[in-house]
Design a protein around this motif. Structure first.
Motif, PDB file in Angstrom:
ATOM      1  N   ARG A 174       0.927  -1.379   0.055  1.00  0.00           N
ATOM      2  CA  ARG A 174      -0.018  -0.154  -0.168  1.00  0.00           C
ATOM      3  C   ARG A 174       0.891   1.128   0.094  1.00  0.00           C
ATOM      4  NH1 ARG A 174      -3.047  -1.508   4.214  1.00  0.00           N
ATOM      5  NH2 ARG A 174      -1.817  -0.124   5.770  1.00  0.00           N
ATOM      6  N   THR A 175       0.425   2.188  -0.850  1.00  0.00           N
ATOM      7  CA  THR A 175       1.160   3.682  -0.698  1.00  0.00           C
ATOM      8  C   THR A 175       0.115   4.578  -0.292  1.00  0.00           C
ATOM      9  OG1 THR A 175       2.712   2.888  -2.313  1.00  0.00           O
ATOM     10  CG2 THR A 175       2.439   5.042  -1.987  1.00  0.00           C
ATOM     11  N   GLU A 176       0.401   5.478   0.583  1.00  0.00           N
ATOM     12  CA  GLU A 176      -0.481   6.474   0.936  1.00  0.00           C
ATOM     13  C   GLU A 176       0.202   7.846   0.897  1.00  0.00           C
ATOM     14  OE1 GLU A 176      -3.448   3.790   3.807  1.00  0.00           O
ATOM     15  OE2 GLU A 176      -1.771   4.949   4.688  1.00  0.00           O
ATOM     16  N   ILE A 177      -0.403   8.934   0.850  1.00  0.00           N
ATOM     17  CA  ILE A 177      -0.143  10.302   1.034  1.00  0.00           C
ATOM     18  C   ILE A 177      -0.323  10.700   2.311  1.00  0.00           C
ATOM     19  CG2 ILE A 177      -0.063  12.588   0.102  1.00  0.00           C
ATOM     20  CD1 ILE A 177      -1.672  11.271  -2.288  1.00  0.00           C
ATOM     21  N   TRP A 178       0.840  11.088   3.117  1.00  0.00           N
ATOM     22  CA  TRP A 178       0.672  11.392   4.492  1.00  0.00           C
ATOM     23  C   TRP A 178       1.289  12.817   4.814  1.00  0.00           C
ATOM     24  CZ3 TRP A 178      -0.113   8.162   9.205  1.00  0.00           C
ATOM     25  CH2 TRP A 178      -0.675   7.225   8.856  1.00  0.00           C
ATOM     26  N   GLY A 179       0.708  13.552   5.699  1.00  0.00           N
ATOM     27  CA  GLY A 179       1.350  14.745   6.450  1.00  0.00           C
ATOM     28  C   GLY A 179       1.929  14.493   7.813  1.00  0.00           C
ATOM     29  N   ILE A 180       2.629  15.188   8.351  1.00  0.00           N
ATOM     30  CA  ILE A 180       3.456  15.263   9.640  1.00  0.00           C
ATOM     31  C   ILE A 180       3.293  16.789  10.155  1.00  0.00           C
ATOM     32  CG2 ILE A 180       5.202  15.109  11.139  1.00  0.00           C
ATOM     33  CD1 ILE A 180       6.378  12.857   9.591  1.00  0.00           C
ATOM     34  N   LYS A 181       2.407  16.922  11.416  1.00  0.00           N
ATOM     35  CA  LYS A 181       2.286  18.010  11.984  1.00  0.00           C
ATOM     36  C   LYS A 181       3.186  18.034  13.171  1.00  0.00           C
ATOM     37  CE  LYS A 181      -1.066  21.420  13.752  1.00  0.00           C
ATOM     38  NZ  LYS A 181      -2.641  21.701  13.875  1.00  0.00           N
ATOM     39  N   VAL A 182       3.901  18.831  13.441  1.00  0.00           N
ATOM     40  CA  VAL A 182       4.931  19.073  14.472  1.00  0.00           C
ATOM     41  C   VAL A 182       4.257  19.888  15.598  1.00  0.00           C
ATOM     42  CG1 VAL A 182       7.145  19.605  15.580  1.00  0.00           C
ATOM     43  CG2 VAL A 182       7.091  18.860  13.228  1.00  0.00           C
ATOM     44  N   VAL A 183       3.871  19.359  16.732  1.00  0.00           N
ATOM     45  CA  VAL A 183       3.220  20.011  17.967  1.00  0.00           C
ATOM     46  C   VAL A 183       4.019  20.061  19.249  1.00  0.00           C
ATOM     47  CG1 VAL A 183       1.060  20.176  19.289  1.00  0.00           C
ATOM     48  CG2 VAL A 183       0.786  19.478  16.797  1.00  0.00           C
ATOM     49  N   GLY A 184       4.818  21.208  19.270  1.00  0.00           N
ATOM     50  CA  GLY A 184       5.734  20.977  20.542  1.00  0.00           C
ATOM     51  C   GLY A 184       7.013  20.066  20.083  1.00  0.00           C
ATOM     52  N   ALA A 185       7.132  19.164  21.305  1.00  0.00           N
ATOM     53  CA  ALA A 185       8.080  18.052  21.046  1.00  0.00           C
ATOM     54  C   ALA A 185       7.466  16.854  20.300  1.00  0.00           C
ATOM     55  CB  ALA A 185       8.690  17.753  22.163  1.00  0.00           C
ATOM     56  N   GLU A 186       6.135  16.994  19.950  1.00  0.00           N
ATOM     57  CA  GLU A 186       5.493  15.919  19.389  1.00  0.00           C
ATOM     58  C   GLU A 186       5.136  15.750  17.834  1.00  0.00           C
ATOM     59  OE1 GLU A 186       0.783  14.071  20.328  1.00  0.00           O
ATOM     60  OE2 GLU A 186       2.141  14.622  21.922  1.00  0.00           O
ATOM     61  N   LEU A 187       5.481  14.506  17.236  1.00  0.00           N
ATOM     62  CA  LEU A 187       4.880  14.582  15.719  1.00  0.00           C
ATOM     63  C   LEU A 187       3.557  13.855  15.578  1.00  0.00           C
ATOM     64  CD1 LEU A 187       8.257  13.269  14.295  1.00  0.00           C
ATOM     65  CD2 LEU A 187       7.332  15.546  14.070  1.00  0.00           C
ATOM     66  N   ARG A 188       2.713  14.295  14.740  1.00  0.00           N
ATOM     67  CA  ARG A 188       1.511  13.747  14.640  1.00  0.00           C
ATOM     68  C   ARG A 188       1.362  13.404  13.279  1.00  0.00           C
ATOM     69  NH1 ARG A 188      -2.244  17.560  18.380  1.00  0.00           N
ATOM     70  NH2 ARG A 188      -1.257  16.996  20.262  1.00  0.00           N
ATOM     71  N   MET A 189       1.328  12.123  12.769  1.00  0.00           N
ATOM     72  CA  MET A 189       1.267  11.770  11.356  1.00  0.00           C
ATOM     73  C   MET A 189      -0.192  11.606  11.076  1.00  0.00           C
ATOM     74  SD  MET A 189       4.435   9.362  10.784  1.00  0.00           S
ATOM     75  CE  MET A 189       3.539   8.538   9.548  1.00  0.00           C
ATOM     76  N   ARG A 190      -0.804  11.791   9.847  1.00  0.00           N
ATOM     77  CA  ARG A 190      -2.018  11.440   9.362  1.00  0.00           C
ATOM     78  C   ARG A 190      -2.241  11.440   7.869  1.00  0.00           C
ATOM     79  NH1 ARG A 190      -5.231  15.805   7.153  1.00  0.00           N
ATOM     80  NH2 ARG A 190      -3.914  17.756   7.472  1.00  0.00           N
ATOM     81  N   ARG A 191      -3.012  10.271   7.722  1.00  0.00           N
ATOM     82  CA  ARG A 191      -3.217  10.379   6.077  1.00  0.00           C
ATOM     83  C   ARG A 191      -3.817  11.299   5.534  1.00  0.00           C
ATOM     84  NH1 ARG A 191      -7.223   6.489   3.478  1.00  0.00           N
ATOM     85  NH2 ARG A 191      -6.584   6.316   1.332  1.00  0.00           N
ATOM     86  N   LEU A 192      -3.663  11.737   4.588  1.00  0.00           N
ATOM     87  CA  LEU A 192      -4.346  12.811   3.641  1.00  0.00           C
ATOM     88  C   LEU A 192      -5.572  12.121   2.754  1.00  0.00           C
ATOM     89  CD1 LEU A 192      -1.335  15.232   2.691  1.00  0.00           C
ATOM     90  CD2 LEU A 192      -2.978  15.206   4.768  1.00  0.00           C
ATOM     91  N   GLU A 193      -6.724  11.981   3.345  1.00  0.00           N
ATOM     92  CA  GLU A 193      -7.680  11.402   2.835  1.00  0.00           C
ATOM     93  C   GLU A 193      -8.064  11.771   1.469  1.00  0.00           C
ATOM     94  OE1 GLU A 193      -9.345   8.479   4.127  1.00  0.00           O
ATOM     95  OE2 GLU A 193      -8.141   8.441   5.900  1.00  0.00           O
ATOM     96  N   SER A 194      -8.032  13.231   1.397  1.00  0.00           N
ATOM     97  CA  SER A 194      -8.354  13.885  -0.135  1.00  0.00           C
ATOM     98  C   SER A 194      -7.356  14.332  -0.851  1.00  0.00           C
ATOM     99  CB  SER A 194      -9.175  15.108   0.316  1.00  0.00           C
ATOM    100  OG  SER A 194      -8.582  15.855   1.080  1.00  0.00           O
ATOM    101  N   GLY A 195      -5.893  13.656  -0.390  1.00  0.00           N
ATOM    102  CA  GLY A 195      -5.021  13.717  -1.376  1.00  0.00           C
ATOM    103  C   GLY A 195      -4.363  15.298  -1.083  1.00  0.00           C
ATOM    104  N   LEU A 196      -3.418  15.682  -1.650  1.00  0.00           N
ATOM    105  CA  LEU A 196      -2.464  16.975  -1.348  1.00  0.00           C
ATOM    106  C   LEU A 196      -2.695  18.226  -2.392  1.00  0.00           C
ATOM    107  CD1 LEU A 196      -0.061  18.206   0.135  1.00  0.00           C
ATOM    108  CD2 LEU A 196       1.463  17.015  -1.439  1.00  0.00           C
ATOM    109  N   HIS A 197      -3.224  19.227  -1.941  1.00  0.00           N
ATOM    110  CA  HIS A 197      -3.710  20.317  -2.899  1.00  0.00           C
ATOM    111  C   HIS A 197      -2.313  20.946  -3.460  1.00  0.00           C
ATOM    112  CE1 HIS A 197      -5.701  23.957  -4.075  1.00  0.00           C
ATOM    113  NE2 HIS A 197      -4.811  24.426  -3.662  1.00  0.00           N
ATOM    114  N   LEU A 198      -2.293  21.250  -4.583  1.00  0.00           N
ATOM    115  CA  LEU A 198      -1.127  21.619  -5.494  1.00  0.00           C
ATOM    116  C   LEU A 198      -1.624  23.118  -6.150  1.00  0.00           C
ATOM    117  CD1 LEU A 198      -0.360  18.447  -7.359  1.00  0.00           C
ATOM    118  CD2 LEU A 198       0.832  19.598  -5.189  1.00  0.00           C
ATOM    119  N   PRO A 199      -1.594  24.375  -5.327  1.00  0.00           N
ATOM    120  CA  PRO A 199      -1.750  25.320  -5.996  1.00  0.00           C
ATOM    121  C   PRO A 199      -0.930  25.821  -7.249  1.00  0.00           C
ATOM    122  CG  PRO A 199      -1.225  25.630  -3.786  1.00  0.00           C
ATOM    123  CD  PRO A 199      -0.772  24.352  -4.281  1.00  0.00           C
ATOM    124  N   ARG A 200      -1.694  26.666  -8.055  1.00  0.00           N
ATOM    125  CA  ARG A 200      -0.774  27.021  -9.344  1.00  0.00           C
ATOM    126  C   ARG A 200       0.435  27.610  -8.991  1.00  0.00           C
ATOM    127  NH1 ARG A 200      -2.153  31.144 -12.379  1.00  0.00           N
ATOM    128  NH2 ARG A 200      -0.906  30.339 -14.499  1.00  0.00           N
TER     129      ARG A 200
END
Length: 138
Positions: free
Chosen positions: A46-72
């Motif tokens: 399986r291959t998924e698109i994920w994002g990591i958010k740094v909150v203080g000293a903690e990392l929170r990973m989550r799958r980007l269910e609707s994909g990754l927005h690519l502005p012009r």
């Protein structure tokens, strides 16, 4: 093709993990915003698109269910400590220098076949290794 692709690379997984991460810089050159909606490689279950958010000293990973927005005309970098392709259930460990075939699927643009070059193992907060490689829009 309206998506420029630069610096495709992957990081080797740790010995205890059957997972790995892929990175690339995407720039949408099309007339409208687009979205990376899926990625796939025959090397992983399986291959998924994920994002990591740094909150203080903690990392929170989550799958980007609707994909990754690519502005012009804006480069979006998939990198350690940020957006990445998450390769899960690799049949065998990746080796340094190996090429990983990946198909990127976009909401509006044509699908793209790319190869990620596997670099040294390392945690997500380390600087990237190796020399940049580019894939030009065709």
């Amino acid at each position: 093709m309206s998506i420029d692709i630069r610096r495709p690379w992957a990081r080797m997984q740790t010995a205890e993990s059957g997972d790995a991460a892929g990175f690339v810089t995407l720039t949408n050159r099309g007339p409208e915003p687009d979205r990376l909606v899926a990625a796939a490689t025959p090397l992983a279950a399986r291959t998924e698109i994920w994002g990591i958010k740094v909150v203080g000293a903690e990392l929170r990973m989550r799958r980007l269910e609707s994909g990754l927005h690519l502005p012009r005309d804006m480069a979006i970098e998939l990198k350690p400590r940020g957006y990445h392709l998450f390769f899960q259930g690799l049949a065998k460990p990746l080796a340094r220098g190996q090429k990983v075939p990946v198909t990127l699927t976009f909401a509006s643009s044509e699908p793209r076949q790319i190869e990620l070059i596997v670099e040294a193992e390392g945690p997500i907060n380390k600087d990237t290794l190796g020399r940049p490689q580019e894939v030009q829009a065709g």
